[in-house]
Design an enzyme around this catalytic site. Sequence first.
Site, PDB file in Angstrom:
ATOM      1  N   TYR A 140      -4.312  -3.874  -1.296  1.00 45.86           N
ATOM      2  CA  TYR A 140      -3.402  -4.836  -0.776  1.00 45.86           C
ATOM      3  C   TYR A 140      -3.849  -6.168  -1.213  1.00 45.86           C
ATOM      4  CZ  TYR A 140      -0.201  -2.085   2.166  1.00 45.86           C
ATOM      5  OH  TYR A 140       0.872  -1.368   2.522  1.00 45.86           O
ATOM      6  N   LYS A 191      -9.385   9.788  -1.541  1.00 51.23           N
ATOM      7  CA  LYS A 191      -9.188  10.466  -2.699  1.00 51.23           C
ATOM      8  C   LYS A 191     -10.332  10.576  -3.448  1.00 51.23           C
ATOM      9  CE  LYS A 191      -5.931  12.340  -5.369  1.00 51.23           C
ATOM     10  NZ  LYS A 191      -5.205  13.516  -5.335  1.00 51.23           N
ATOM     11  N   ASP A 223      -3.584  13.540  -0.394  1.00 53.49           N
ATOM     12  CA  ASP A 223      -2.345  14.254  -0.695  1.00 53.49           C
ATOM     13  C   ASP A 223      -2.190  15.628   0.264  1.00 53.49           C
ATOM     14  OD1 ASP A 223      -4.650  15.389  -1.834  1.00 53.49           O
ATOM     15  OD2 ASP A 223      -3.721  16.053  -3.822  1.00 53.49           O
ATOM     16  N   ASP A 247      -0.977   2.719   5.365  1.00 55.93           N
ATOM     17  CA  ASP A 247       0.386   2.683   5.354  1.00 55.93           C
ATOM     18  C   ASP A 247       1.271   3.514   5.253  1.00 55.93           C
ATOM     19  OD1 ASP A 247       2.486   0.662   5.253  1.00 55.93           O
ATOM     20  OD2 ASP A 247       2.750   0.898   3.349  1.00 55.93           O
ATOM     21  N   ASP A 251       3.646   6.228   8.575  1.00 55.05           N
ATOM     22  CA  ASP A 251       5.202   6.176   8.746  1.00 55.05           C
ATOM     23  C   ASP A 251       5.366   7.704   8.775  1.00 55.05           C
ATOM     24  OD1 ASP A 251       5.680   3.323   7.994  1.00 55.05           O
ATOM     25  OD2 ASP A 251       7.029   3.852   6.756  1.00 55.05           O
TER      26      ASP A 251
HETATM   27  C1  IPM Z   1       3.425  -1.976   7.616  1.00 56.10           C
HETATM   28  C2  IPM Z   1       4.351  -2.451   6.717  1.00 56.10           C
HETATM   29  C3  IPM Z   1       3.552  -3.742   5.856  1.00 56.10           C
HETATM   30  C4  IPM Z   1       2.524  -3.038   5.214  1.00 56.10           C
HETATM   31  C5  IPM Z   1       4.508  -4.532   4.988  1.00 56.10           C
HETATM   32  C6  IPM Z   1       5.724  -5.124   5.938  1.00 56.10           C
HETATM   33  C7  IPM Z   1       3.765  -5.592   4.395  1.00 56.10           C
HETATM   34  O1  IPM Z   1       4.883  -1.872   5.815  1.00 56.10           O
HETATM   35  O2  IPM Z   1       2.883  -2.865   8.625  1.00 56.10           O
HETATM   36  O3  IPM Z   1       3.010  -0.983   7.797  1.00 56.10           O
HETATM   37  O4  IPM Z   1       2.496  -2.515   3.925  1.00 56.10           O
HETATM   38  O5  IPM Z   1       1.232  -3.229   5.866  1.00 56.10           O
HETATM   39 MG    MG Z   2       4.164   0.142   6.371  1.00 59.04          MG
END
Ligand code: IPM
Ligand code: MG
Length: 356
Positions: A140, A191, A223, A247, A251
């Site tokens: 990042y 990884k 993975d 990240d 999710d």
């Molecule tokens: C998160 C989001 C952010 C990230 C974006 C909005 C920059 O997806 O906080 O997970 O990728 O960190």
């Molecule tokens: Mg995110």
Amino acid sequence: MTKKIAVLPGDGIGPEIVAEAVKVLECLRADGLDIEMNEAPVGGAGYEASGKPLPDDTLALAKESDAILLGAVGGYQWESLDISVRPEKGLLGLRAELELFSNLRPAILYKQLADASTLKPEVVSGLDIMIVRELTGGIYFGQPRGVRTLDNGERQGFNTLVYSESEIDRIGRSAFDIAMKRGKKVCSVDKANVLECTELWREVMEHVAKDYPEVELSHMYVDNAAMQLVRAPKQFDVMVTTNMFGDILSDCAAMLTGSIGMLPSASLDANGKGMYEPIHGSAPDIAGQNVANPLATILSVAMMLRYSLNQVVMAERIEQAVEKVLDQGLRTADIYSDGMQKVGGSEMGDAVVAAL
Ligand code: IPM
Ligand code: MG
């Protein structure tokens, strides 16, 4: 001493969910919590106010505050802007400037919502995972980065995955410290079979583990970790991983619980100062309709009380109030199921305040 909280609603559903969380904070203030709240724009709202997604005044306010409550950033109208001024840069700027390197993303399945998950109830019931994501390094932020034109005229995009030993060490210690207060298991995700950078990651994790003899450390390739999260998620206690892997995996873990609308997060520096936000985004498609679920933001306030304001009892009161409204059958659209009472975001916030 009065604690200062910076309130940064952001964009999309940000303002409406933050308003509900502020109601909860106001309720606790009336009950003796000694806080002062100051609001400022960030993300698209920051760009509109000052031409920058992280306005100077907002950054200054965040720096002088003890904790930050953030809604969400981003929206369609800013997608065509140059990447350097897009709303997301406001969030990334706050993380970097405040050195919020340790991102805690719990994935908890509330028993009342067992039906909301797309996975079978037996796979997810009782789920309680803590993902510890490194937040201020890795691909990042790595340099060099950009898009360059090669000699043959073709364009080439490039980013750099980079981690120094000290960065890996400190996020490792965050994860092990948390594991000591939970199930005493850490799974480090990398990884290492392909990326040298994460080979070093693995080595440093092994080194950190020596200081935590009670904690069991395991390693998993990313993975496989993605697969295991949907196959048998209850094998995990604490997962620690890089910025980008975290990240993605967070999710994935969020959806195990049925709705990303339920999950809070904390981003901490080395001294316990933190930024607190729901892990979901700004959902511009449903903004302004009072349908967004404010519980993730309200639960982020609970994390703030626990990690930055040292008010564990109040944190638990919020968490119990959330359980209570779920027990009462109140559901926003994202967690609604037959037989429950569908409510809007502000009614949900009011119900939590009433339960408090
Ligand atoms: C998160 C989001 C952010 C990230 C974006 C909005 C920059 O997806 O906080 O997970 O990728 O960190
Ligand atoms: Mg995110």
